[in-house]
Design a protein around this motif. Structure first.
Motif, PDB file in Angstrom:
ATOM      1  N   GLY A   1     -47.721  19.330  -1.584  1.00 48.88           N
ATOM      2  CA  GLY A   1     -46.304  19.643  -1.543  1.00 48.88           C
ATOM      3  C   GLY A   1     -45.586  19.054  -2.742  1.00 48.88           C
ATOM      4  O   GLY A   1     -46.192  18.390  -3.587  1.00 48.88           O
ATOM      5  N   PRO A   2     -44.285  19.299  -2.865  1.00 50.10           N
ATOM      6  CA  PRO A   2     -43.521  18.740  -3.982  1.00 50.10           C
ATOM      7  C   PRO A   2     -43.536  17.215  -3.955  1.00 50.10           C
ATOM      8  O   PRO A   2     -43.351  16.599  -2.904  1.00 50.10           O
ATOM      9  N   GLY A   3     -43.784  16.615  -5.112  1.00 48.10           N
ATOM     10  CA  GLY A   3     -43.743  15.167  -5.236  1.00 48.10           C
ATOM     11  C   GLY A   3     -42.530  14.719  -6.022  1.00 48.10           C
ATOM     12  O   GLY A   3     -41.711  15.532  -6.461  1.00 48.10           O
ATOM     13  N   PRO A   4     -42.384  13.419  -6.228  1.00 47.14           N
ATOM     14  CA  PRO A   4     -41.222  12.913  -6.967  1.00 47.14           C
ATOM     15  C   PRO A   4     -41.194  13.410  -8.413  1.00 47.14           C
ATOM     16  O   PRO A   4     -42.226  13.768  -8.985  1.00 47.14           O
TER      17      PRO A   4
ATOM     18  N   GLY B   1     -50.948  22.722  -9.236  1.00 43.17           N
ATOM     19  CA  GLY B   1     -49.770  22.421  -8.422  1.00 43.17           C
ATOM     20  C   GLY B   1     -48.434  22.801  -9.010  1.00 43.17           C
ATOM     21  O   GLY B   1     -47.391  22.285  -8.588  1.00 43.17           O
ATOM     22  N   ILE B   2     -48.426  23.723  -9.965  1.00 38.62           N
ATOM     23  CA  ILE B   2     -47.153  24.018 -10.635  1.00 38.62           C
ATOM     24  C   ILE B   2     -46.088  24.589  -9.699  1.00 38.62           C
ATOM     25  O   ILE B   2     -44.894  24.311  -9.898  1.00 38.62           O
ATOM     26  N   PRO B   3     -46.402  25.354  -8.642  1.00 43.65           N
ATOM     27  CA  PRO B   3     -45.319  25.828  -7.762  1.00 43.65           C
ATOM     28  C   PRO B   3     -44.536  24.680  -7.121  1.00 43.65           C
ATOM     29  O   PRO B   3     -43.310  24.750  -6.999  1.00 43.65           O
TER      30      PRO B   3
ATOM     31  N   ARG C   1     -40.568  23.661  -7.779  1.00 41.60           N
ATOM     32  CA  ARG C   1     -39.649  23.625  -6.641  1.00 41.60           C
ATOM     33  C   ARG C   1     -38.868  22.320  -6.607  1.00 41.60           C
ATOM     34  O   ARG C   1     -37.644  22.307  -6.412  1.00 41.60           O
ATOM     35  N   LYS C   2     -39.570  21.200  -6.808  1.00 44.14           N
ATOM     36  CA  LYS C   2     -38.885  19.906  -6.793  1.00 44.14           C
ATOM     37  C   LYS C   2     -37.911  19.805  -7.959  1.00 44.14           C
ATOM     38  O   LYS C   2     -36.766  19.327  -7.790  1.00 44.14           O
ATOM     39  N   ALA C   3     -38.342  20.248  -9.142  1.00 42.39           N
ATOM     40  CA  ALA C   3     -37.461  20.192 -10.313  1.00 42.39           C
ATOM     41  C   ALA C   3     -36.202  21.027 -10.074  1.00 42.39           C
ATOM     42  O   ALA C   3     -35.084  20.606 -10.399  1.00 42.39           O
ATOM     43  N   HIS C   4     -36.373  22.212  -9.513  1.00 40.38           N
ATOM     44  CA  HIS C   4     -35.232  23.085  -9.218  1.00 40.38           C
ATOM     45  C   HIS C   4     -34.287  22.428  -8.225  1.00 40.38           C
ATOM     46  O   HIS C   4     -33.061  22.438  -8.411  1.00 40.38           O
ATOM     47  N   ASP C   5     -34.853  21.824  -7.181  1.00 40.72           N
ATOM     48  CA  ASP C   5     -34.024  21.171  -6.174  1.00 40.72           C
ATOM     49  C   ASP C   5     -33.258  19.985  -6.743  1.00 40.72           C
ATOM     50  O   ASP C   5     -32.158  19.660  -6.275  1.00 40.72           O
ATOM     51  N   GLU C   6     -33.814  19.324  -7.756  1.00 42.41           N
ATOM     52  CA  GLU C   6     -33.167  18.162  -8.361  1.00 42.41           C
ATOM     53  C   GLU C   6     -32.122  18.556  -9.405  1.00 42.41           C
ATOM     54  O   GLU C   6     -31.409  17.694  -9.915  1.00 42.41           O
TER      55      GLU C   6
ATOM     56  N   VAL D   1     -44.512  32.271 -13.147  1.00 42.06           N
ATOM     57  CA  VAL D   1     -43.619  33.416 -12.971  1.00 42.06           C
ATOM     58  C   VAL D   1     -43.646  33.897 -11.522  1.00 42.06           C
ATOM     59  O   VAL D   1     -42.603  34.228 -10.933  1.00 42.06           O
ATOM     60  N   ALA D   2     -44.839  33.913 -10.935  1.00 40.34           N
ATOM     61  CA  ALA D   2     -44.985  34.420  -9.570  1.00 40.34           C
ATOM     62  C   ALA D   2     -44.378  33.485  -8.523  1.00 40.34           C
ATOM     63  O   ALA D   2     -44.074  33.929  -7.413  1.00 40.34           O
ATOM     64  N   THR D   3     -44.203  32.219  -8.868  1.00 36.82           N
ATOM     65  CA  THR D   3     -43.735  31.240  -7.873  1.00 36.82           C
ATOM     66  C   THR D   3     -42.438  30.554  -8.285  1.00 36.82           C
ATOM     67  O   THR D   3     -42.100  29.507  -7.734  1.00 36.82           O
ATOM     68  N   ASN D   4     -41.721  31.113  -9.236  1.00 39.89           N
ATOM     69  CA  ASN D   4     -40.448  30.523  -9.663  1.00 39.89           C
ATOM     70  C   ASN D   4     -39.517  30.414  -8.457  1.00 39.89           C
ATOM     71  O   ASN D   4     -39.200  31.428  -7.808  1.00 39.89           O
ATOM     72  N   PRO D   5     -39.077  29.199  -8.118  1.00 43.04           N
ATOM     73  CA  PRO D   5     -38.298  29.026  -6.880  1.00 43.04           C
ATOM     74  C   PRO D   5     -36.846  29.471  -6.986  1.00 43.04           C
ATOM     75  O   PRO D   5     -36.125  29.447  -5.991  1.00 43.04           O
ATOM     76  N   GLY D   6     -36.403  29.844  -8.161  1.00 44.92           N
ATOM     77  CA  GLY D   6     -35.009  30.245  -8.325  1.00 44.92           C
ATOM     78  C   GLY D   6     -34.786  30.845  -9.693  1.00 44.92           C
ATOM     79  O   GLY D   6     -35.505  31.753 -10.112  1.00 44.92           O
TER      80      GLY D   6
END
Length: 338
Positions: free
Chosen positions: A33-36, A277-279, A283-288, A304-309
């Motif tokens: 999952g997303p880490g720090p 683990g790039i997705p 995701r974490k970077a986008h959320d931050e 490209v396939a998993t860009n969260p936003g």
């Protein structure tokens, strides 16, 4: 008791047993999952992540965040099912993450060694990009090569084939026209003593040139660079560490006030290599709050396939490409996109 009562008792007992097993019996799975995420231009727990002494350091703005992946171990059947159903996690076999042939301490030591190597590679790549004189160091040796019986980790590589060495790239350039079986003159320093040796070159599977058999790093000749970020394992922070060094040692403000995040292992010559683990990292970077994400070229399709936003995905194959892309982005110019 009649048959119906026995059936109810048996079913209840079976359900209870399955519930106990499902809640307590470990399964050979882990969840990713997303880490720090950490700003390599800033501080963590009061310590400056990238500290440079002995050279002019320039102001920076914005963020250059490295990203990580979290691993949840010791899953039970029920917890694995819950994480499998969560869009924030991916449940995968445990063996590739925690090989049964290694103890947990050995795995941790390996992860720490990879992270330490990424720090050394990041410094070497940044010094090469900045063309600063460096002391070339033997970090480790390739087993079963002639050099492994001659050189040692920590040796300073002074000259190869009579040419003084100021960067890791120069070593690669000198070896370019060689072939397996050739012998090359190497001058090195160990414990203050300068030594001259002749080292036969081994074969390498990816190129026709000879293999010296050393993994090299570099450190600043006039000054000191320290990268301090404990508790992180693996090699994938190398690119962002290198960019932080370049940003602090040049008047150009690379991030330009933007929240830039990214990932990618880096070689001492500046080549950026793919990671896993790039997705989760995106995701974490986008959320931050990141708006730009630097992606190793080989990871672009997955990114490209998993860009969260609406992350702007910038394709990088080398440290120089990453620096150039950030400079262009700051100036409003085009950048190589995934």
């Amino acid at each position: 008791m009649n048959r119906r009562t026995w059936t109810v008792v048996f079913a209840s007992t079976l359900a209870l047993a399955l519930g106990v097993l499902g809640a307590s019996l470990p399964v050979p799975l882990v969840a990713l999952g997303p880490g720090p995420t950490y700003d390599t231009l800033g501080t963590v727990d009061g310590a400056t992540v990238v500290q440079v002494d002995g050279l002019p350091v320039y102001p920076t703005s914005g963020h250059l965040n490295m990203t990580t992946v979290s691993v949840t171990d010791r899953l039970t059947m029920f917890s694995a099912l819950a994480l499998w159903a969560s869009p924030e996690s991916q449940v995968v076999p445990r063996e590739p993450i925690y090989p049964s042939s290694m103890s947990l301490d050995e795995i941790q030591q390996q992860n720490n060694a990879q992270f330490t190597s990424s720090e050394a590679n990041a410094e070497a790549a940044a010094l090469d990009e900045l063309q600063l004189p460096a002391t070339v160091i033997v970090s480790s040796l390739v087993p079963d090569t002639p050099a492994a019986g001659i050189l040692q980790p920590g040796d300073e590589l002074l000259a190869v084939a009579g040419r003084p060495m100021d960067s890791v790239r120069e070593v690669s350039d000198v070896l370019g026209p060689t072939h397996p079986g050739d012998t090359v003159a190497v001058q090195y320093r160990r414990a203050g003593e300068v030594r001259d040796v002749q080292i036969p070159l081994a074969a390498r599977p990816d190129r026709e040139q000879g293999l010296l058999g050393v993994i090299l790093g570099a450190r600043l000749r006039d000054g000191d660079i320290r990268i301090s970020l404990g508790g992180i394992g693996g090699p994938s922070a190398g690119l962002m560490f290198s960019l932080a060094v370049v940003d602090k040692l040049t008047p150009d403000d690379l991030a330009g006030g933007r929240f830039v995040a990214g990932t990618g292992a880096i070689e001492p010559t500046g080549t950026v290599t793919p990671i896993n683990g790039i997705p989760f990292k995106m995701r974490k970077a986008h959320d931050e709050g990141a708006t730009v994400f630097l992606v190793p070229a080989a990871n672009c399709e997955e990114a490209v396939a998993t860009n969260p936003g609406d992350l702007q995905l910038v394709r990088v194959g080398t440290l120089h490409e990453a620096v150039t892309a950030l400079e262009s982005l700051k100036a409003g110019g085009p950048v190589p996109a995934c």
